[in-house]
Design a protein around this motif. Structure first.
Motif, PDB file in Angstrom:
ATOM      1  N   GLY A  90       1.095  -1.226   0.151  1.00  0.00           N
ATOM      2  CA  GLY A  90       0.151   0.452  -0.165  1.00  0.00           C
ATOM      3  C   GLY A  90       0.878   1.519   0.266  1.00  0.00           C
ATOM      4  N   GLU A  91       2.448   0.751   0.096  1.00  0.00           N
ATOM      5  CA  GLU A  91       2.683   2.266  -0.197  1.00  0.00           C
ATOM      6  C   GLU A  91       3.105   2.905  -0.915  1.00  0.00           C
ATOM      7  N   ASP A  92       2.862   4.092  -1.406  1.00  0.00           N
ATOM      8  CA  ASP A  92       3.384   4.518  -2.644  1.00  0.00           C
ATOM      9  C   ASP A  92       4.955   4.558  -2.903  1.00  0.00           C
ATOM     10  N   HIS A  93       4.935   4.019  -3.991  1.00  0.00           N
ATOM     11  CA  HIS A  93       6.777   4.460  -4.112  1.00  0.00           C
ATOM     12  C   HIS A  93       6.919   4.838  -5.166  1.00  0.00           C
ATOM     13  N   HIS A  94       8.109   4.982  -5.276  1.00  0.00           N
ATOM     14  CA  HIS A  94       9.244   5.972  -6.787  1.00  0.00           C
ATOM     15  C   HIS A  94      10.010   6.021  -6.294  1.00  0.00           C
ATOM     16  N   LEU A  95      11.672   5.268  -7.164  1.00  0.00           N
ATOM     17  CA  LEU A  95      12.739   5.257  -7.157  1.00  0.00           C
ATOM     18  C   LEU A  95      13.159   6.531  -8.066  1.00  0.00           C
ATOM     19  N   ASN A  96      14.361   7.320  -7.632  1.00  0.00           N
ATOM     20  CA  ASN A  96      14.714   8.996  -8.226  1.00  0.00           C
ATOM     21  C   ASN A  96      15.898   8.645  -8.321  1.00  0.00           C
ATOM     22  N   SER A  97      16.727   8.135  -9.839  1.00  0.00           N
ATOM     23  CA  SER A  97      17.947   8.644  -9.615  1.00  0.00           C
ATOM     24  C   SER A  97      18.653   9.797  -9.709  1.00  0.00           C
ATOM     25  N   ASN A  98      20.157   9.744  -9.244  1.00  0.00           N
ATOM     26  CA  ASN A  98      20.667  10.671  -9.127  1.00  0.00           C
ATOM     27  C   ASN A  98      20.940  10.857 -10.568  1.00  0.00           C
ATOM     28  N   ALA A  99      20.952  12.618 -11.618  1.00  0.00           N
ATOM     29  CA  ALA A  99      21.783  12.972 -12.827  1.00  0.00           C
ATOM     30  C   ALA A  99      23.413  12.448 -12.891  1.00  0.00           C
ATOM     31  N   ASN A 100      24.231  12.499 -11.240  1.00  0.00           N
ATOM     32  CA  ASN A 100      25.596  12.747 -11.879  1.00  0.00           C
ATOM     33  C   ASN A 100      25.672  11.186 -11.584  1.00  0.00           C
ATOM     34  N   ASP A 101      25.170  10.129 -10.958  1.00  0.00           N
ATOM     35  CA  ASP A 101      25.093   8.892 -10.238  1.00  0.00           C
ATOM     36  C   ASP A 101      23.747   7.689 -10.385  1.00  0.00           C
ATOM     37  N   PRO A 102      23.659   7.819 -11.594  1.00  0.00           N
ATOM     38  CA  PRO A 102      22.756   7.055 -11.845  1.00  0.00           C
ATOM     39  C   PRO A 102      23.035   5.680 -11.328  1.00  0.00           C
ATOM     40  N   VAL A 103      21.753   5.277 -10.451  1.00  0.00           N
ATOM     41  CA  VAL A 103      21.863   3.870  -9.856  1.00  0.00           C
ATOM     42  C   VAL A 103      21.408   2.803 -10.872  1.00  0.00           C
ATOM     43  N   VAL A 104      21.666   1.814 -10.175  1.00  0.00           N
ATOM     44  CA  VAL A 104      20.897   0.335 -10.574  1.00  0.00           C
ATOM     45  C   VAL A 104      21.160   0.011  -9.206  1.00  0.00           C
ATOM     46  N   THR A 105      19.072  -0.915  -9.681  1.00  0.00           N
ATOM     47  CA  THR A 105      18.911  -1.647  -8.641  1.00  0.00           C
ATOM     48  C   THR A 105      18.350  -3.589  -8.254  1.00  0.00           C
ATOM     49  N   LEU A 106      18.696  -3.574  -8.211  1.00  0.00           N
ATOM     50  CA  LEU A 106      17.544  -5.285  -7.720  1.00  0.00           C
ATOM     51  C   LEU A 106      16.294  -4.807  -7.160  1.00  0.00           C
ATOM     52  N   TRP A 107      15.160  -5.283  -7.910  1.00  0.00           N
ATOM     53  CA  TRP A 107      13.591  -5.289  -7.577  1.00  0.00           C
ATOM     54  C   TRP A 107      13.352  -6.801  -7.544  1.00  0.00           C
ATOM     55  N   LEU A 108      12.697  -7.237  -5.982  1.00  0.00           N
ATOM     56  CA  LEU A 108      12.215  -8.275  -5.660  1.00  0.00           C
ATOM     57  C   LEU A 108      10.622  -8.156  -5.243  1.00  0.00           C
ATOM     58  N   HIS A 109       9.738  -9.902  -4.401  1.00  0.00           N
ATOM     59  CA  HIS A 109       9.097 -10.569  -4.814  1.00  0.00           C
ATOM     60  C   HIS A 109       9.257 -10.893  -3.887  1.00  0.00           C
ATOM     61  N   GLY A 110       8.816 -11.723  -3.345  1.00  0.00           N
ATOM     62  CA  GLY A 110       8.781 -13.180  -2.060  1.00  0.00           C
ATOM     63  C   GLY A 110       7.216 -13.258  -2.033  1.00  0.00           C
ATOM     64  N   GLY A 111       6.816 -14.854  -1.667  1.00  0.00           N
ATOM     65  CA  GLY A 111       5.899 -15.483  -1.828  1.00  0.00           C
ATOM     66  C   GLY A 111       6.174 -16.592  -1.433  1.00  0.00           C
ATOM     67  N   ASP A 112       4.752 -17.652  -1.275  1.00  0.00           N
ATOM     68  CA  ASP A 112       5.179 -18.797  -0.861  1.00  0.00           C
ATOM     69  C   ASP A 112       5.362 -19.748  -2.307  1.00  0.00           C
ATOM     70  N   HIS A 113       4.983 -18.911  -3.812  1.00  0.00           N
ATOM     71  CA  HIS A 113       5.303 -20.115  -4.728  1.00  0.00           C
ATOM     72  C   HIS A 113       6.375 -19.805  -5.254  1.00  0.00           C
ATOM     73  N   ARG A 114       7.409 -20.165  -6.517  1.00  0.00           N
ATOM     74  CA  ARG A 114       8.066 -20.091  -6.768  1.00  0.00           C
ATOM     75  C   ARG A 114       7.919 -19.364  -8.420  1.00  0.00           C
ATOM     76  N   HIS A 115       8.882 -18.966  -9.202  1.00  0.00           N
ATOM     77  CA  HIS A 115       8.745 -18.092 -10.131  1.00  0.00           C
ATOM     78  C   HIS A 115       8.281 -19.246 -11.306  1.00  0.00           C
ATOM     79  N   LYS A 116       7.014 -18.936 -11.907  1.00  0.00           N
ATOM     80  CA  LYS A 116       6.982 -18.958 -13.172  1.00  0.00           C
ATOM     81  C   LYS A 116       7.988 -20.564 -13.987  1.00  0.00           C
TER      82      LYS A 116
END
Length: 121
Positions: A90-116
């Motif tokens: 329910g949290e509204d979220h946005h990642l803002n990358s720095n103009a001079n040092d842009p971000v590289v991210t790993l994004w993940l969701h967890g759960g009880d089932h495995r990825h397809k």
């Protein structure tokens, strides 16, 4: 939102590396994202192009390179290499990358089932 550092992760050989913070026995979806300089993620993702992005589950962002801010419900939180951000349901979220040092991210969701791709044939 929860914020921690990679150095705070417990040593584990079972489950997934964020098991204490990201609910579920498995990592179910995710990816590697290379933000453009100054880019803001999830802009105008909401219904009718409104500017919000939420989930019904937790999402983790691991900052692998660069700097920026994680905007949670309109409030900006600085992020840098080694930070892990857990976005709560329910949290509204946005990642803002720095103009001079842009971000590289790993994004993940967890759960009880495995990825397809990991389901038995």
């Amino acid at each position: 939102m929860k914020k921690l550092r990679i150095s705070e992760l417990p040593d584990t050989t079972k489950g997934h590396f964020l098991g204490a913070w990201l609910p579920g026995a498995n990592l179910t979806t995710g990816g590697l994202a290379f933000a453009k300089p100054g880019e803001r993620s999830h802009t105008n993702d909401g219904p009718d192009g409104r500017d919000y992005h939420v989930h019904t589950d937790c999402e983790a962002f691991v900052i692998l390179q660069g700097t920026g801010t994680m905007q949670i419900n309109g409030e900006h939180h600085p992020v840098t290499v080694g930070d892990i951000i857990i976005v709560e349901p329910g949290e509204d979220h946005h990642l803002n990358s720095n103009a001079n040092d842009p971000v590289v991210t790993l994004w993940l969701h967890g759960g009880d089932h495995r990825h397809k791709n990991q389901q038995p044939s």
